[in-house]
Design an enzyme around this catalytic site. Structure first.
Site, PDB file in Angstrom:
ATOM      1  N   HIS A 186       0.840  -1.203   0.000  1.00 24.14           N
ATOM      2  CA  HIS A 186       0.000   0.000   0.000  1.00 24.14           C
ATOM      3  C   HIS A 186       0.872   1.249   0.000  1.00 24.14           C
ATOM      4  O   HIS A 186       0.640   2.189  -0.772  1.00 24.14           O
ATOM      5  CB  HIS A 186      -0.912  -0.013   1.227  1.00 24.14           C
ATOM      6  CG  HIS A 186      -1.744   1.224   1.378  1.00 24.14           C
ATOM      7  ND1 HIS A 186      -3.095   1.264   1.062  1.00 24.14           N
ATOM      8  CD2 HIS A 186      -1.432   2.470   1.829  1.00 24.14           C
ATOM      9  CE1 HIS A 186      -3.558   2.477   1.297  1.00 24.14           C
ATOM     10  NE2 HIS A 186      -2.580   3.225   1.772  1.00 24.14           N
ATOM     11  N   GLU A 187       1.898   1.260   0.854  1.00 29.29           N
ATOM     12  CA  GLU A 187       2.792   2.416   0.911  1.00 29.29           C
ATOM     13  C   GLU A 187       3.590   2.560  -0.383  1.00 29.29           C
ATOM     14  O   GLU A 187       3.826   3.670  -0.858  1.00 29.29           O
ATOM     15  CB  GLU A 187       3.736   2.287   2.104  1.00 29.29           C
ATOM     16  CG  GLU A 187       3.031   2.255   3.456  1.00 29.29           C
ATOM     17  CD  GLU A 187       2.117   3.452   3.671  1.00 29.29           C
ATOM     18  OE1 GLU A 187       2.506   4.578   3.298  1.00 29.29           O
ATOM     19  OE2 GLU A 187       1.009   3.264   4.198  1.00 29.29           O
ATOM     20  N   HIS A 190       1.734   4.504  -2.993  1.00 30.43           N
ATOM     21  CA  HIS A 190       1.856   5.962  -2.942  1.00 30.43           C
ATOM     22  C   HIS A 190       3.071   6.431  -3.730  1.00 30.43           C
ATOM     23  O   HIS A 190       3.018   7.444  -4.435  1.00 30.43           O
ATOM     24  CB  HIS A 190       1.981   6.427  -1.495  1.00 30.43           C
ATOM     25  CG  HIS A 190       0.702   6.387  -0.717  1.00 30.43           C
ATOM     26  ND1 HIS A 190      -0.448   7.018  -1.134  1.00 30.43           N
ATOM     27  CD2 HIS A 190       0.391   5.792   0.457  1.00 30.43           C
ATOM     28  CE1 HIS A 190      -1.404   6.815  -0.247  1.00 30.43           C
ATOM     29  NE2 HIS A 190      -0.932   6.066   0.720  1.00 30.43           N
ATOM     30  N   GLU A 235      -6.121   6.690  -1.472  1.00 28.54           N
ATOM     31  CA  GLU A 235      -6.091   5.502  -0.615  1.00 28.54           C
ATOM     32  C   GLU A 235      -6.724   4.296  -1.310  1.00 28.54           C
ATOM     33  O   GLU A 235      -6.262   3.163  -1.138  1.00 28.54           O
ATOM     34  CB  GLU A 235      -6.817   5.794   0.699  1.00 28.54           C
ATOM     35  CG  GLU A 235      -6.093   6.780   1.601  1.00 28.54           C
ATOM     36  CD  GLU A 235      -4.687   6.320   1.934  1.00 28.54           C
ATOM     37  OE1 GLU A 235      -4.520   5.143   2.318  1.00 28.54           O
ATOM     38  OE2 GLU A 235      -3.761   7.127   1.809  1.00 28.54           O
TER      39      GLU A 235
END
Length: 339
Positions: A186-187, A190, A235
């Protein structure tokens, strides 16, 4: 005391004067890493030691050698990113106000207060990160582990030269290895989508608008509302990155469920299917005109979508033709990692 936040974090919330994004749960205050005139660091006692249970697991079944951010970017992320790009002077202003000095402060602060993960330091975490980065066709950033009782993870990418991810010890305690890798993915999402750059630029512009006499507050409020819409959409994109790495929607949904209401002692009793049913109940309850109004009022000032909405979104995308097409394009990863 003025603070400047230059991070992207896991579960965050309502509008403050500083903005960040993370893999956290939305509440009424935005989780962020900030710098102020004074630094205070202290040790925190925990009832359980952070531990990494040795496991033998195959690397994820496929990797995406030619993966582009737009291949998995959520439509709302695309739409709101275009709106941010339309803000005059945002890019030039951000680059003018941020430079290598700020980046160096952030790097030194983490080196001094966290543990840098490497092949020789917490090698299991290092393997999880490098594997996730390989799957997403991305260079792995530095990874730090920080002592904190608040389960969270966040990414810092100031100039794009030295991005890094920070994971809190309590998050390591809460999640399984597969779930933790989903958080790292997930990070990485970004970084893959350059979210950190846009967040920082918009943050600076918003703070600057507040200093303009008269209409400055109105300008800042409008920018904040637009930024929060973009953050919520970003997100959803990064949850998709987590699914591309885990290649199991239940792993991603389990992370969201645990961050919404889990703890190590209850983790083995949590039920992903029940949480998805809860998400469907929320959608049904908010489908009426009154429910729709309450839902918008509930989420308007949040930097992250509600956990149940994120769970529903990732469940739906896992069943989509777009996700199936990405898996067909992927290449097999045949190596087996033992740790």
């Amino acid at each position: 005391m003025a603070t400047v936040t230059l991070s992207s974090s896991l579960f965050s919330t309502q509008k403050p004067m500083t903005l960040s994004f993370s893999y956290g749960v939305s509440s009424d205050k935005l989780n962020h890493t900030s710098f102020s005139g004074n630094f205070k660091f202290g040790s925190m006692k925990q009832s359980r030691r952070m531990r990494l249970v040795p496991v033998c697991r195959a690397a994820a079944s496929v990797v995406f050698r030619d993966l582009d951010a737009d291949d998995f970017r959520h439509p709302l992320d695309k739409q709101n990113t275009l709106l941010l790009r339309a803000i005059p002077g945002l890019n030039d202003l951000g680059r003018a106000l941020l430079g290598t000095v700020t980046e160096q402060i952030m790097v030194l602060e983490n080196i001094g207060t966290s543990v840098l993960v490497s092949k020789n330091q917490l090698p299991e975490l290092h393997q999880l990160m490098t594997e996730a980065a390989e799957i997403l066709n991305l260079e792995a950033p530095d990874l730090y582990v920080r002592q904190s009782p608040v389960p969270n993870a966040y990414t810092l990418a100031i100039s794009g030269k030295k991005p890094f991810v920070v994971v809190h010890t309590s998050l390591v305690e809460l999640l399984t290895r597969k779930e933790l890798q989903a958080v790292l993915a997930h990070e990485l999402g970004h970084l893959k989508c350059d979210h950190g750059v846009w967040l920082t630029f918009a943050n600076i512009l918003t703070l600057g608008a507040y200093t303009i006499p008269g209409i400055g507050g109105m300008i800042a409020q409008s920018l904040e509302e637009q930024l929060f819409r973009w953050l919520r959409a970003a997100e959803l994109t990064c949850d998709r990155a987590a699914l591309l790495v885990s290649q199991d929607p239940k792993v991603v949904i389990s992370v969201l469920m645990k961050l919404a209401g889990g703890c190590p002692s209850l983790a083995d009793q949590l039920n992903v299917d029940a949480f998805l049913e809860q998400a469907r109940s929320y959608e049904k309850a908010s489908s009426s005109p009154v429910g729709w109004y309450i839902r918008n009022a509930q989420t308007r000032q949040l930097s992250h979508p509600l956990p149940v909405l994120r769970a529903r979104e990732i469940d739906a995308w896992s069943r989509s033709q777009d996700y199936a097409s990405l898996l067909k394009r992927a290449m097999k990863m045949n190596t087996v990692h033992t740790f």
